[in-house]
Design a protein around this motif. Structure first.
Motif, PDB file in Angstrom:
ATOM      1  N   TYR A  46       0.943  -1.173  -0.361  1.00  0.00           N
ATOM      2  CA  TYR A  46      -0.169   0.432  -0.080  1.00  0.00           C
ATOM      3  C   TYR A  46       0.835   1.706   0.051  1.00  0.00           C
ATOM      4  O   TYR A  46       0.361   1.919  -0.437  1.00  0.00           O
ATOM      5  N   GLN A  49       2.838   2.603  -3.587  1.00  0.00           N
ATOM      6  CA  GLN A  49       2.010   2.623  -4.456  1.00  0.00           C
ATOM      7  C   GLN A  49       1.840   3.404  -5.707  1.00  0.00           C
ATOM      8  O   GLN A  49       2.198   3.393  -6.395  1.00  0.00           O
ATOM      9  N   THR A  54      -0.049   0.271  -8.168  1.00  0.00           N
ATOM     10  CA  THR A  54      -1.046  -1.338  -7.806  1.00  0.00           C
ATOM     11  C   THR A  54      -0.887  -1.995  -7.827  1.00  0.00           C
ATOM     12  O   THR A  54      -1.366  -3.180  -7.118  1.00  0.00           O
ATOM     13  N   TYR A  57       0.359  -3.676  -4.964  1.00  0.00           N
ATOM     14  CA  TYR A  57      -1.100  -4.158  -3.519  1.00  0.00           C
ATOM     15  C   TYR A  57      -1.623  -5.260  -4.202  1.00  0.00           C
ATOM     16  O   TYR A  57      -2.670  -5.705  -2.726  1.00  0.00           O
ATOM     17  N   LYS A  96       1.668   8.254   2.047  1.00  0.00           N
ATOM     18  CA  LYS A  96       2.583   6.288   1.267  1.00  0.00           C
ATOM     19  C   LYS A  96       4.492   6.863   0.364  1.00  0.00           C
ATOM     20  O   LYS A  96       4.511   8.013   0.478  1.00  0.00           O
TER      21      LYS A  96
END
Length: 131
Positions: A46, A49, A54, A57, A96
């Motif tokens: 996560y 990302q 993605t 993830y 992130k």
């Protein structure tokens, strides 16, 4: 002599029960570790990302579901567990990793993925010892 035989039979009968309790406890401990490692793997994917996209993830989320199923949960429960993990990770990690951290992110994801695979193997080993 008879008392010794009775005592010995009690000990021998108790030994498998203790062994079963010990193997069940080991399997439960291994299951908890497996799910903790699945959570950490999902969290790493996560956080990365933005750096890696993605796909990692969603692979991690699938691994969470597979781990829950391996641990004895139904498909429905496994999806809900993965969703609960996702919500907790999103709530607890607002920031992130920046896109420039792609190699560091990939290394982190691969390390957490490896930890999960080891945990799954240890769980399978403990579970099979219980049978």
């Amino acid at each position: 002599m008879r008392k010794i035989l009775i005592s010995l039979s009690v000990v021998l009968c108790a030994a498998p029960a203790n062994a079963n309790d010990d193997t069940r406890a080991a399997a439960q401990k291994a299951a908890r570790q497996m799910m903790e490692d699945a959570f950490v793997y999902l969290g790493a994917a996560y956080l990365c990302q933005d750096a890696l996209g993605t796909s990692h993830y969603y692979a991690a989320r699938s691994a969470v579901e597979q781990s829950a199923i391996l641990g004895g949960k139904s498909q429905t429960d496994a999806v809900i567990i993965a969703d609960d993990f996702d919500k907790k990770i999103r709530r607890d990690n607002q920031k992130k990793a920046p896109a420039a951290n792609d190699q560091k992110c990939l290394d982190s994801i691969l390390a957490t993925q490896t930890s999960l695979r080891v945990s799954q193997a240890r769980f399978k080993q403990a579970r099979d010892a219980d049978n």
